[in-house]
Design a protein around this motif. Structure first.
Motif, PDB file in Angstrom:
ATOM      1  N   LEU A 139       0.708  -0.470   0.112  1.00 38.33           N
ATOM      2  CA  LEU A 139       0.311   0.284  -0.076  1.00 38.33           C
ATOM      3  C   LEU A 139       1.208   1.335   0.289  1.00 38.33           C
ATOM      4  O   LEU A 139       0.071   1.960   0.534  1.00 38.33           O
ATOM      5  N   GLY A 140       1.466   1.605  -0.649  1.00 34.94           N
ATOM      6  CA  GLY A 140       3.163   2.049  -0.993  1.00 34.94           C
ATOM      7  C   GLY A 140       2.521   3.320   0.508  1.00 34.94           C
ATOM      8  O   GLY A 140       3.520   2.183   1.931  1.00 34.94           O
ATOM      9  N   LYS A 141       2.937   4.409   0.737  1.00 35.96           N
ATOM     10  CA  LYS A 141       3.267   4.733   2.046  1.00 35.96           C
ATOM     11  C   LYS A 141       2.244   4.502   3.136  1.00 35.96           C
ATOM     12  O   LYS A 141       2.539   4.733   4.521  1.00 35.96           O
ATOM     13  N   ASN A 142       1.671   3.897   3.239  1.00 37.37           N
ATOM     14  CA  ASN A 142       0.687   3.079   4.119  1.00 37.37           C
ATOM     15  C   ASN A 142       1.361   1.575   4.583  1.00 37.37           C
ATOM     16  O   ASN A 142      -0.139   1.252   5.366  1.00 37.37           O
ATOM     17  N   GLY A 143       2.152   1.211   4.089  1.00 36.60           N
ATOM     18  CA  GLY A 143       2.542   0.320   4.699  1.00 36.60           C
ATOM     19  C   GLY A 143       2.187  -1.112   3.959  1.00 36.60           C
ATOM     20  O   GLY A 143       1.928  -1.404   2.488  1.00 36.60           O
ATOM     21  N   ALA A 144       1.420  -2.076   4.573  1.00 32.97           N
ATOM     22  CA  ALA A 144       0.474  -2.995   3.577  1.00 32.97           C
ATOM     23  C   ALA A 144      -0.282  -3.867   4.474  1.00 32.97           C
ATOM     24  O   ALA A 144      -0.431  -3.743   5.620  1.00 32.97           O
ATOM     25  N   PHE A 145      -1.413  -4.876   3.684  1.00 32.50           N
ATOM     26  CA  PHE A 145      -2.005  -5.497   4.361  1.00 32.50           C
ATOM     27  C   PHE A 145      -1.415  -6.688   3.810  1.00 32.50           C
ATOM     28  O   PHE A 145      -1.526  -7.378   3.054  1.00 32.50           O
ATOM     29  N   ALA A 146      -1.828  -8.627   5.250  1.00 31.17           N
ATOM     30  CA  ALA A 146      -1.740  -9.430   4.538  1.00 31.17           C
ATOM     31  C   ALA A 146      -2.810 -10.186   5.401  1.00 31.17           C
ATOM     32  O   ALA A 146      -3.220 -10.564   6.409  1.00 31.17           O
ATOM     33  N   ARG A 147      -3.352 -11.436   4.702  1.00 26.98           N
ATOM     34  CA  ARG A 147      -3.503 -12.904   4.520  1.00 26.98           C
ATOM     35  C   ARG A 147      -2.489 -13.331   4.606  1.00 26.98           C
ATOM     36  O   ARG A 147      -2.110 -14.091   3.580  1.00 26.98           O
ATOM     37  N   CYS A 148      -1.739 -14.351   5.539  1.00 25.85           N
ATOM     38  CA  CYS A 148      -0.712 -15.587   6.093  1.00 25.85           C
ATOM     39  C   CYS A 148      -1.926 -16.404   6.200  1.00 25.85           C
ATOM     40  O   CYS A 148      -1.901 -16.498   7.810  1.00 25.85           O
ATOM     41  N   HIS A 149      -1.980 -17.465   5.551  1.00 24.06           N
ATOM     42  CA  HIS A 149      -2.699 -18.772   6.509  1.00 24.06           C
ATOM     43  C   HIS A 149      -4.299 -18.120   6.375  1.00 24.06           C
ATOM     44  O   HIS A 149      -4.977 -17.614   5.245  1.00 24.06           O
ATOM     45  N   HIS A 150      -4.409 -18.051   8.013  1.00 22.12           N
ATOM     46  CA  HIS A 150      -5.342 -17.658   8.025  1.00 22.12           C
ATOM     47  C   HIS A 150      -5.580 -16.346   9.564  1.00 22.12           C
ATOM     48  O   HIS A 150      -6.918 -16.033   9.381  1.00 22.12           O
ATOM     49  N   ASN A 151      -4.309 -15.499   9.051  1.00 21.58           N
ATOM     50  CA  ASN A 151      -4.083 -14.438   9.644  1.00 21.58           C
ATOM     51  C   ASN A 151      -3.948 -13.627   9.629  1.00 21.58           C
ATOM     52  O   ASN A 151      -3.243 -13.847   7.874  1.00 21.58           O
ATOM     53  N   TYR A 152      -4.712 -12.088   9.873  1.00 19.73           N
ATOM     54  CA  TYR A 152      -4.459 -11.529   8.451  1.00 19.73           C
ATOM     55  C   TYR A 152      -3.457 -10.133   9.501  1.00 19.73           C
ATOM     56  O   TYR A 152      -3.760 -10.428  11.162  1.00 19.73           O
ATOM     57  N   TYR A 153      -2.880  -9.420   9.676  1.00 15.68           N
ATOM     58  CA  TYR A 153      -1.863  -8.795   9.212  1.00 15.68           C
ATOM     59  C   TYR A 153      -1.945  -7.082   8.967  1.00 15.68           C
ATOM     60  O   TYR A 153      -2.457  -7.105   7.523  1.00 15.68           O
ATOM     61  N   GLN A 154      -1.980  -5.748   9.733  1.00 12.26           N
ATOM     62  CA  GLN A 154      -1.757  -5.122   8.867  1.00 12.26           C
ATOM     63  C   GLN A 154       0.111  -4.357   9.514  1.00 12.26           C
ATOM     64  O   GLN A 154      -0.099  -4.140  10.335  1.00 12.26           O
ATOM     65  N   VAL A 155       0.148  -3.881   8.456  1.00 14.12           N
ATOM     66  CA  VAL A 155       2.161  -3.467   8.586  1.00 14.12           C
ATOM     67  C   VAL A 155       2.130  -2.259   8.079  1.00 14.12           C
ATOM     68  O   VAL A 155       1.421  -1.325   7.242  1.00 14.12           O
ATOM     69  N   SER A 156       2.816  -1.407   9.401  1.00 13.71           N
ATOM     70  CA  SER A 156       2.897  -0.269   8.822  1.00 13.71           C
ATOM     71  C   SER A 156       3.747   0.368   9.474  1.00 13.71           C
ATOM     72  O   SER A 156       4.449  -0.185  10.135  1.00 13.71           O
ATOM     73  N   ILE A 157       4.339   1.770   8.544  1.00  8.36           N
ATOM     74  CA  ILE A 157       6.203   1.810   8.417  1.00  8.36           C
ATOM     75  C   ILE A 157       5.662   3.509   8.947  1.00  8.36           C
ATOM     76  O   ILE A 157       5.200   3.783   8.150  1.00  8.36           O
ATOM     77  N   PRO A 158       7.454   3.900   9.248  1.00  8.01           N
ATOM     78  CA  PRO A 158       7.717   5.208   8.555  1.00  8.01           C
ATOM     79  C   PRO A 158       7.446   6.059   8.068  1.00  8.01           C
ATOM     80  O   PRO A 158       7.515   5.554   6.838  1.00  8.01           O
ATOM     81  N   LYS A 159       7.963   7.378   8.021  1.00  8.43           N
ATOM     82  CA  LYS A 159       7.116   8.465   6.899  1.00  8.43           C
ATOM     83  C   LYS A 159       8.982   8.077   6.802  1.00  8.43           C
ATOM     84  O   LYS A 159      10.026   8.829   7.828  1.00  8.43           O
ATOM     85  N   ILE A 160       9.251   8.287   5.646  1.00  2.06           N
ATOM     86  CA  ILE A 160      10.088   8.330   5.120  1.00  2.06           C
ATOM     87  C   ILE A 160      10.379   9.858   3.818  1.00  2.06           C
ATOM     88  O   ILE A 160       9.466   9.948   3.083  1.00  2.06           O
ATOM     89  N   ASN A 161      11.779  10.005   3.592  1.00  2.07           N
ATOM     90  CA  ASN A 161      12.256  10.566   2.495  1.00  2.07           C
ATOM     91  C   ASN A 161      12.297   9.730   0.710  1.00  2.07           C
ATOM     92  O   ASN A 161      13.114   9.549   1.421  1.00  2.07           O
ATOM     93  N   VAL A 162      10.766  10.683   0.324  1.00  2.00           N
ATOM     94  CA  VAL A 162      10.781   9.175  -0.740  1.00  2.00           C
ATOM     95  C   VAL A 162      11.832  10.253  -2.123  1.00  2.00           C
ATOM     96  O   VAL A 162      11.744  11.293  -2.093  1.00  2.00           O
ATOM     97  N   VAL A 163      12.592   9.188  -2.671  1.00  2.00           N
ATOM     98  CA  VAL A 163      13.584  10.285  -3.596  1.00  2.00           C
ATOM     99  C   VAL A 163      12.905   9.659  -4.737  1.00  2.00           C
ATOM    100  O   VAL A 163      12.274  10.439  -6.073  1.00  2.00           O
ATOM    101  N   ASN A 164      12.706   8.235  -5.257  1.00  2.00           N
ATOM    102  CA  ASN A 164      12.621   7.818  -6.348  1.00  2.00           C
ATOM    103  C   ASN A 164      11.332   6.439  -5.439  1.00  2.00           C
ATOM    104  O   ASN A 164      12.443   4.958  -5.997  1.00  2.00           O
ATOM    105  N   PRO A 165      10.020   5.765  -5.786  1.00  2.00           N
ATOM    106  CA  PRO A 165       9.838   4.973  -5.010  1.00  2.00           C
ATOM    107  C   PRO A 165       9.050   3.593  -6.210  1.00  2.00           C
ATOM    108  O   PRO A 165       8.920   2.903  -5.974  1.00  2.00           O
ATOM    109  N   VAL A 166       9.516   4.176  -7.751  1.00  2.00           N
ATOM    110  CA  VAL A 166       9.680   2.939  -8.587  1.00  2.00           C
ATOM    111  C   VAL A 166      10.435   2.193  -8.536  1.00  2.00           C
ATOM    112  O   VAL A 166      11.703   1.792  -7.964  1.00  2.00           O
ATOM    113  N   GLY A 167       9.643   0.948  -8.551  1.00  2.00           N
ATOM    114  CA  GLY A 167      10.784  -0.780  -9.236  1.00  2.00           C
ATOM    115  C   GLY A 167      10.667  -0.788  -6.760  1.00  2.00           C
ATOM    116  O   GLY A 167      10.985  -1.964  -6.252  1.00  2.00           O
ATOM    117  N   SER A 168       9.676  -0.050  -5.739  1.00  2.00           N
ATOM    118  CA  SER A 168       9.770  -0.425  -4.582  1.00  2.00           C
ATOM    119  C   SER A 168       9.020  -1.561  -4.367  1.00  2.00           C
ATOM    120  O   SER A 168       8.971  -2.543  -3.304  1.00  2.00           O
TER     121      SER A 168
END
Ligand code: ATP
Length: 314
Positions: A224-253
């Motif tokens: 989810l770009g700057k919003n991190g990610a959301f995952a389902r691994c087997h039957h569990n759900y995970y919300q992943v949050s990330i810090p604010k960073i200095n974005v230079v070029n997000p292509v290929g992230s």
């Protein structure tokens, strides 16, 4: 070893210009040329992580030779099927804070190339513990080609991590030969499930990730770009949050994120560590100007700041 598949690699050329003038001559002094294609970004991410990796796919002509030279420079092992057909160039014109891209569609191949590559791939399987498949297919390849690669890997219980979109992704979801993991971004998943996703709303994310098309996929990571990610691994759900960073070029992230997922699966890490590793790699890529490059010196600092929360879905 992790085997990475890039079916339509390119030489990525960047032309930085102060001003881009249409219908006139634009002279460029600082031309950068790199071996490109989503799967080659994944390959570099794995290499930076210190895990053995072999890049494969199809290349040809002088562009193909250039790709091999670039990989040699980076000490990356490869074993491509080499055709007579010239690989493609992808040009990015960087001007006034904008990026104008000219992307060649690449060689047109045929059923002969399909069958020779399938044989080539089959011969690499005995060396692979994990496989990543990224990006688009060459023109002339059937839309279910990735399903064929997955079927062969599944026979040897080699997990396949797939980062593709549109019809190619859909084909694998409706097939009985499923990838072990998919990593769509929000737009790619919306397109597949025909549903709007609100990245800030857990209910919306759970609903999307539980779409019947995704039923039999063990690991689904929605990046989810700057919003991190959301995952389902087997039957569990995970919300992943990330810090604010200095974005230079997000292509290929997203590609480098996939490299983190592949490394973790190769190393049998926990789901929490896997998600933290993947997000850290994505952020490190977004902080650099060069696509598919990360400064591993910053790894620990950002890894500590990724938060993985297990969600109890209602
Ligand atoms: P691409 O197609 O360019 O490879 P993607 O759309 O598949 O990328 P994203 O969801 O944009 O993938 O990014 C993958 C990961 O990279 C994110 O989950 C996050 O960890 C990191 N990332 C990307 N963009 C940003 C950003 N603007 N700020 C912070 N982290 C980012």
């Amino acid at each position: 070893m992790i085997l990475t598949i890039t079916m339509n690699p390119s030489v990525d050329i960047s032309y930085p210009l102060n001003k881009f003038v249409i219908n006139d001559i634009n002279r460029v002094s600082e031309v950068k040329k790199t071996a490109g294609g989503k799967g080659l970004n994944v390959t570099r991410g794995i290499k930076y992580s210190g895990i053995p990796v072999l890049a494969s796919g199809i290349i040809g002509g002088t562009t193909g030779e250039y790709i091999q030279k670039q990989l040699d420079k980076d000490n990356i092992n490869y074993n491509f099927y080499i055709t007579q057909h010239e690989s493609r160039n992808c040009i990015a014109i960087l001007h006034e804070g904008n990026q104008t891209e000219i992307l060649e569609s690449g060689p047109v191949l045929d059923s002969y190339d399909v069958s020779v590559f399938l044989e080539h791939y089959q011969n690499l399987l005995s060396q692979a513990q994990v496989i990543t498949i990224s990006g688009s297919l060459p023109q002339g390849f059937p839309v279910d080609f990735y399903t064929q690669l997955i079927e062969k890997a599944n026979k040897y219980q080699i997990p396949v991590l797939l980062d593709s979109s549109g019809k190619m992704l859909l084909e694998t979801l409706v097939s009985k030969n499923k990838p072990f993991l998919i990593k769509p971004n929000k737009d790619e998943l919306q397109q597949i499930i025909q549903m709007d996703i609100d990245p800030n709303d857990v209910t919306s994310l759970v609903k999307a990730i539980n779409h019947p098309l995704l039923n039999d996929i063990a690991f689904i990571i929605i990046s989810l770009g700057k919003n991190g990610a959301f995952a389902r691994c087997h039957h569990n759900y995970y919300q992943v949050s990330i810090p604010k960073i200095n974005v230079v070029n997000p292509v290929g992230s997203g590609d480098v994120t996939l490299s983190g997922l592949a490394v973790s699966i190769h190393e049998n890490e926990t789901v929490e560590v896997m998600l933290k590793r993947a997000m850290t790699m994505g952020m490190l890529n977004a902080m650099e100007s060069q696509t598919g490059f990360v400064n591993m010196g910053n790894y620990d600092k950002y890894y500590q700041q990724v938060k993985v929360t297990k969600i109890i879905a209602k």
